[in-house]
Write a protein that holds these residues in place. Structure first.
Motif, short mmCIF file in Angstrom:
data_model
loop_
_atom_site.label_atom_id
_atom_site.label_comp_id
_atom_site.label_asym_id
_atom_site.label_seq_id
_atom_site.Cartn_x
_atom_site.Cartn_y
_atom_site.Cartn_z
N LEU A 110 0.68 -1.35 0.00
CA LEU A 110 0.02 -0.11 0.20
C LEU A 110 0.81 1.15 0.19
CD1 LEU A 110 -2.57 1.15 0.20
CD2 LEU A 110 -2.56 0.92 2.52
N LEU A 145 -4.78 5.51 10.29
CA LEU A 145 -5.15 4.40 10.23
C LEU A 145 -4.95 3.25 11.55
CD1 LEU A 145 -4.66 2.91 6.60
CD2 LEU A 145 -6.78 4.10 7.55
N SER A 192 -10.79 7.58 9.66
CA SER A 192 -10.26 6.97 8.10
C SER A 192 -10.86 8.04 7.04
CB SER A 192 -10.91 5.69 8.11
OG SER A 192 -11.95 5.40 8.47
N LEU A 213 -6.37 11.36 0.00
CA LEU A 213 -6.03 10.67 -1.13
C LEU A 213 -7.07 11.46 -2.23
CD1 LEU A 213 -6.37 6.87 -0.43
CD2 LEU A 213 -4.37 8.31 -0.55
N LEU A 242 -6.98 3.77 -2.99
CA LEU A 242 -8.28 3.99 -2.46
C LEU A 242 -9.07 2.70 -2.33
CD1 LEU A 242 -9.56 7.26 -4.54
CD2 LEU A 242 -9.58 6.92 -2.07
N VAL A 272 -8.05 -0.52 -2.29
CA VAL A 272 -7.42 -1.03 -1.04
C VAL A 272 -7.80 -0.69 0.42
CG1 VAL A 272 -5.38 -1.75 0.20
CG2 VAL A 272 -5.33 -1.93 -2.34
N LEU A 273 -7.76 0.63 0.56
CA LEU A 273 -8.28 1.25 1.73
C LEU A 273 -9.80 0.92 2.14
CD1 LEU A 273 -6.88 4.93 2.17
CD2 LEU A 273 -6.79 2.75 3.51
N ASP A 274 -10.48 1.04 0.76
CA ASP A 274 -11.91 0.82 1.27
C ASP A 274 -12.03 -0.73 1.89
OD1 ASP A 274 -12.78 3.38 0.55
OD2 ASP A 274 -13.28 2.68 -1.69
N LYS A 329 -9.93 -2.49 3.34
CA LYS A 329 -9.30 -2.41 4.57
C LYS A 329 -10.39 -1.66 5.76
CE LYS A 329 -4.34 -2.46 4.41
NZ LYS A 329 -4.33 -3.74 4.83
N ILE A 330 -10.98 -0.75 5.58
CA ILE A 330 -12.06 0.07 6.26
C ILE A 330 -13.21 -1.00 6.57
CG2 ILE A 330 -13.80 1.78 6.33
CD1 ILE A 330 -11.61 3.54 5.11
N ARG A 372 -14.63 -2.47 10.04
CA ARG A 372 -15.88 -2.34 10.19
C ARG A 372 -16.46 -3.98 10.54
NH1 ARG A 372 -17.55 2.15 6.84
NH2 ARG A 372 -16.86 3.97 8.24
#
Lengths: 121, 121
Positions: free
Chosen positions: A52, A73, A80, A87, B105, B107-109, B111-112, B116
Motif C-alpha cells: 500500500l 489508520l 479514516s 487521497l 483508494l 485497497v483502503l476501502d 481495509k475499512i 468494520r
DNA sequence: CTAGGACCTGGAGCGCGCTCCAGGTCAAGG
DNA sequence: CCTTGACCTGGAGCGCGCTCCAGGTCCTAG
C-alpha cells in the motif's frame, strides 16, 4: 509459510533492504517481529502494508503524508474519513498537474505553429 | 512597455528572484538582457518562456527534462516531435500515478470494510 | 571450529530543486 | 553629495527520500 526473510521481502515489494528498514524506522509500518538473533521476519500483513505504501508513493504522496496516514489508520477512530479525503485531494492535485501539462502542450503547439509560419524553412 | 524589472517579473511569474536567476543560469531561458549597469530586464518573451517552464514544473517534469526540452526547442530542427513525445510520456506517467492512487483508494476501502466487519465497535 | 554470507545498527552522503547569505554595485530621492 | 533600497555574484545550506558504509552479529555448511 506466511513469513519472509528480508531478502525475500525486498524482492516481493520491490523496495531495497535499506528502504524497508527506513520505512519501518519512520513508523510507516511494523514494528516487524524478529528472530531470537535479531533478524527481521516480515509477515504477509507487513508486506500488504508495504504494498500500500509503495502504491501511495508511486502516486506521488510524500513521506509526511504517509506518516499521518498510518497514524490515522492505526488508531482506528473512523477518522479514516480524513485519510480518504487526503487521497482525494491528491487525486485532484494530479488532475491539476495533468491540466498544466495539457496547457503546456497547447502552448507548444502554438509555438510550433508560430515557428512554421515565421521561419518556415 | 514590454519589459520588466526583476521584482515585477517575479510577481508576474510567481517565481522568486532567486529561482528566476537559477533557471536562467541553468539555461532554461534567456539570456536576459541587461541595463548598462548590469541589472536584468525581462521582456514579454522571457516571461512567456518562464510561464511555460512554470507550467511544466507544475506538471511534475524535472529540471533535466526542461533542459533538454529547451535545448530541443532552441535549435529548431523539427525534433520538436520528441518534445511533444516527452510531454506525452509524462502524461502517461501521471495517468499511472492516478491509477496507483485509485488502487490505494480501493485497497483502503477494503481495509475499512474489514475493520468494520471485524472490530465493528 | 572456521568460513562465508546474509543481516544488524547508526550515521554519513547524495541528487534534486530551490533558498539564503555575504559582500558588493547601481540608481533615484533629498 | 549621501542615503537607501533594489539588484548583482558565487557559493553555502536545506529538506526530501533514499542509498551507502563501517563495523559488528548471526548462522549454516563443510
Amino acid at each position: 509459510m506466511t513469513s519472509y526473510e528480508p531478502a525475500e521481502a525486498s524482492e516481493r515489494t520491490g523496495l531495497s533492504l535499506d528502504t524497508l528498514r527506513y520505512y519501518e524506522r519512520l513508523g510507516l509500518f511494523g514494528p516487524v517481529s524478529r528472530t531470537a538473533g535479531g533478524r527481521r521476519i516480515y509477515t504477509d500483513g507487513d508486506l500488504a502494508w508495504v504494498q500500500l505504501l509503495v502504491c501511495l508513493r508511486r502516486a506521488g504522496l510524500g513521506i509526511a503524508d504517509l506518516q499521518m496516514f498510518m497514524g490515522r489508520l492505526r488508531n482506528g477512530s473512523t477518522s479514516s474519513g480524513s485519510v480518504v479525503e487526503l487521497l482525494e485531494n491528491h487525486r485532484a492535485e494530479l488532475g491539476g498537474q495533468l491540466a498544466q501539462l495539457q496547457t503546456a502542450l497547447r502552448v507548444l503547439d502554438e509555438k510550433i505553429a508560430h515557428y512554421r509560419a515565421t521561419d518556415g524553412t
